[in-house]
Design an enzyme around this catalytic site. Sequence first.
Site, PDB file in Angstrom:
ATOM      1  N   HIS A 209      59.044  49.080  50.030  1.00 26.46           N
ATOM      2  CA  HIS A 209      57.991  47.641  50.060  1.00 26.46           C
ATOM      3  C   HIS A 209      59.032  46.332  50.775  1.00 26.46           C
ATOM      4  O   HIS A 209      59.568  45.961  49.850  1.00 26.46           O
ATOM      5  CB  HIS A 209      57.252  47.354  48.965  1.00 26.46           C
ATOM      6  CG  HIS A 209      56.494  46.195  48.928  1.00 26.46           C
ATOM      7  ND1 HIS A 209      55.149  46.111  48.865  1.00 26.46           N
ATOM      8  CD2 HIS A 209      56.846  44.819  49.097  1.00 26.46           C
ATOM      9  CE1 HIS A 209      54.525  45.070  48.916  1.00 26.46           C
ATOM     10  NE2 HIS A 209      55.658  44.080  49.029  1.00 26.46           N
ATOM     11  N   CYS A 242      55.311  36.338  49.158  1.00 26.32           N
ATOM     12  CA  CYS A 242      54.712  36.053  47.596  1.00 26.32           C
ATOM     13  C   CYS A 242      54.783  34.690  47.248  1.00 26.32           C
ATOM     14  O   CYS A 242      55.672  33.954  47.374  1.00 26.32           O
ATOM     15  CB  CYS A 242      55.835  36.929  46.831  1.00 26.32           C
ATOM     16  SG  CYS A 242      55.303  36.663  45.259  1.00 26.32           S
TER      17      CYS A 242
HETATM   18  P1  HMG Z   1      49.521  33.172  31.949  1.00 28.38           P
HETATM   19  O1  HMG Z   1      49.132  31.559  32.275  1.00 28.38           O
HETATM   20  O2  HMG Z   1      51.000  33.425  31.440  1.00 28.38           O
HETATM   21  O3  HMG Z   1      48.397  33.772  31.124  1.00 28.38           O
HETATM   22  O4  HMG Z   1      49.305  33.820  33.193  1.00 28.38           O
HETATM   23  P2  HMG Z   1      47.627  33.456  29.721  1.00 28.38           P
HETATM   24  O5  HMG Z   1      47.382  34.783  29.199  1.00 28.38           O
HETATM   25  O6  HMG Z   1      48.014  32.486  29.248  1.00 28.38           O
HETATM   26  O7  HMG Z   1      46.333  32.974  30.578  1.00 28.38           O
HETATM   27  C1  HMG Z   1      46.161  31.811  31.316  1.00 28.38           C
HETATM   28  C2  HMG Z   1      44.559  31.847  31.953  1.00 28.38           C
HETATM   29  O8  HMG Z   1      44.816  32.794  33.037  1.00 28.38           O
HETATM   30  C3  HMG Z   1      43.878  32.056  30.865  1.00 28.38           C
HETATM   31  O9  HMG Z   1      42.607  31.130  31.506  1.00 28.38           O
HETATM   32  C4  HMG Z   1      43.468  33.490  31.134  1.00 28.38           C
HETATM   33  O10 HMG Z   1      42.110  33.726  30.874  1.00 28.38           O
HETATM   34  C5  HMG Z   1      43.609  33.669  32.611  1.00 28.38           C
HETATM   35  P3  HMG Z   1      42.302  29.812  31.052  1.00 28.38           P
HETATM   36  O11 HMG Z   1      42.105  29.920  29.459  1.00 28.38           O
HETATM   37  O12 HMG Z   1      43.381  28.764  31.149  1.00 28.38           O
HETATM   38  O13 HMG Z   1      41.029  29.342  31.666  1.00 28.38           O
HETATM   39  N1  HMG Z   1      44.068  35.032  33.143  1.00 28.38           N
HETATM   40  C6  HMG Z   1      43.307  35.610  34.050  1.00 28.38           C
HETATM   41  N2  HMG Z   1      42.425  35.332  34.800  1.00 28.38           N
HETATM   42  C7  HMG Z   1      42.092  36.132  35.691  1.00 28.38           C
HETATM   43  N3  HMG Z   1      42.839  37.245  35.767  1.00 28.38           N
HETATM   44  C8  HMG Z   1      43.554  37.639  34.880  1.00 28.38           C
HETATM   45  C9  HMG Z   1      44.169  36.907  33.776  1.00 28.38           C
HETATM   46  N4  HMG Z   1      45.059  36.952  32.921  1.00 28.38           N
HETATM   47  C10 HMG Z   1      44.960  35.587  32.337  1.00 28.38           C
HETATM   48  N5  HMG Z   1      44.114  38.971  35.040  1.00 28.38           N
HETATM   49  C11 HMG Z   1      49.067  35.912  34.674  1.00 28.38           C
HETATM   50  C12 HMG Z   1      49.466  35.292  33.317  1.00 28.38           C
HETATM   51  C13 HMG Z   1      49.594  37.267  34.740  1.00 28.38           C
HETATM   52  C14 HMG Z   1      47.814  35.827  34.639  1.00 28.38           C
HETATM   53  C15 HMG Z   1      49.643  34.868  35.967  1.00 28.38           C
HETATM   54  O14 HMG Z   1      51.102  34.819  35.728  1.00 28.38           O
HETATM   55  C16 HMG Z   1      49.282  35.293  37.125  1.00 28.38           C
HETATM   56  O15 HMG Z   1      48.426  35.483  37.465  1.00 28.38           O
HETATM   57  N6  HMG Z   1      50.373  35.304  38.003  1.00 28.38           N
HETATM   58  C17 HMG Z   1      50.260  35.761  39.476  1.00 28.38           C
HETATM   59  C18 HMG Z   1      50.938  37.151  39.759  1.00 28.38           C
HETATM   60  C19 HMG Z   1      50.612  37.219  41.230  1.00 28.38           C
HETATM   61  O16 HMG Z   1      49.420  38.009  41.401  1.00 28.38           O
HETATM   62  N7  HMG Z   1      51.680  37.542  41.964  1.00 28.38           N
HETATM   63  C20 HMG Z   1      51.613  37.702  43.212  1.00 28.38           C
HETATM   64  C21 HMG Z   1      51.740  39.345  43.390  1.00 28.38           C
HETATM   65  S1  HMG Z   1      53.148  40.190  42.734  1.00 28.38           S
HETATM   66  C22 HMG Z   1      54.043  40.358  44.404  1.00 28.38           C
HETATM   67  O17 HMG Z   1      53.371  39.595  45.561  1.00 28.38           O
HETATM   68  C23 HMG Z   1      55.005  41.380  44.609  1.00 28.38           C
HETATM   69  C24 HMG Z   1      54.680  42.666  45.414  1.00 28.38           C
HETATM   70  O18 HMG Z   1      54.260  42.253  46.641  1.00 28.38           O
HETATM   71  C25 HMG Z   1      55.906  43.367  45.638  1.00 28.38           C
HETATM   72  C26 HMG Z   1      57.269  42.712  46.134  1.00 28.38           C
HETATM   73  O19 HMG Z   1      57.030  42.166  47.174  1.00 28.38           O
HETATM   74  O20 HMG Z   1      58.147  42.775  45.340  1.00 28.38           O
HETATM   75  C27 HMG Z   1      53.448  43.268  44.391  1.00 28.38           C
HETATM   76 MG    MG Z   2      55.386  41.901  48.216  1.00 31.50          MG
END
Ligand code: HMG
Ligand code: MG
Length: 286
Positions: A209, A242
């Site tokens: 990737h 990202c």
């Molecule tokens: P957090 O704030 O630490 O989590 O987020 P929390 O458990 O304290 O929850 C905070 C709030 O988020 C709460 O809502 C939860 O209900 C909600 P509130 O009470 O404040 O209204 N929540 C969620 N809502 C929807 N869906 C969920 C979810 N989980 C908790 N699944 C969390 C932790 C992981 C959710 C946050 O850090 C997050 O969403 N991060 C985003 C990560 C992301 O998508 N990054 C980009 C993708 S990775 C990437 O691109 C790399 C890749 O391409 C490979 C590469 O290139 O290396 C794959």
């Molecule tokens: Mg990526």
Amino acid sequence: MQEFVRLNEVGPRDGLQNEVGVIRLEHKLALIELLAGSGLSEIEVGSFVSPKWVPQMADTDQLLPKLPVVQGLRYSVLVPNMRGWVAFEAARQPDVPYQVAVFVSASETFSQSNLNCTIAQSIENLTPVVRAAEAAGVPLRAYISCVTDCPFEGPVDPAAVAQVARTLRAIAPMPLSLGDTIGQGTPETVAAMISKVAQEVPVTQLAGHFHDTGGQALANIAVALELGLREFDTAVGGLGGCPYAPGAPGNVATEAVLAMLATHGYQTGVDRDVIAEAVELAKGMR
Ligand code: HMG
Ligand code: MG
């Protein structure tokens, strides 16, 4: 006989998640519908993550029920925790093949930045997702981010990547996608990393990737091919990045990888004319 290389189109997820403006649902759908007719066998369409963190993916639950059903094509979604799994379960169509992708970082600082927790905590959070997917018969893959470089810590030790790979494979025998999140890998660092990970995981279970920030993505794919990898993640029009990795614009472009693979005599089953149309559509969305 020509060798086959499988492409996982990640533009609708890894591409659009980094757009400054939110892309309208019907525009995403139009892109996916076009890609779905290209012969691709896998398209990553969205993420069940916090809408506060990645607003561009907030409509993934509305997207899933609208996706076209195409023979031989499955849709992939990112799911970091059980909250995401529950949302995926509620949104998915009964007779459509999906893949759930969990994700971990090889660097602690990036883990904090991307998932707001340590690597160990992120693995604890994804483990019940793996168990739920297994119970539901949904195929899995796991991403490892920052496999050569971290935007905060610099070069990443291949041993750290191999350690995360070992931990993930002990949870389940799922394929791993090795993410050069900020596109700083070189053929040398990529080769060193893959060689180390391959001591833990068969190369047939590894995908590459590559983001193209440093302009090395095609060279990195070439070295990964030499080392036996036959699956790569690409994004139409080179969309993407990202949002929590400063300086990470652009996944390697699907059309560029297809051209390179054709030159080297690999088969992909993907129609380059349809991808060229999708490139034009993707350009218009930015
Ligand atoms: P957090 O704030 O630490 O989590 O987020 P929390 O458990 O304290 O929850 C905070 C709030 O988020 C709460 O809502 C939860 O209900 C909600 P509130 O009470 O404040 O209204 N929540 C969620 N809502 C929807 N869906 C969920 C979810 N989980 C908790 N699944 C969390 C932790 C992981 C959710 C946050 O850090 C997050 O969403 N991060 C985003 C990560 C992301 O998508 N990054 C980009 C993708 S990775 C990437 O691109 C790399 C890749 O391409 C490979 C590469 O290139 O290396 C794959
Ligand atoms: Mg990526």
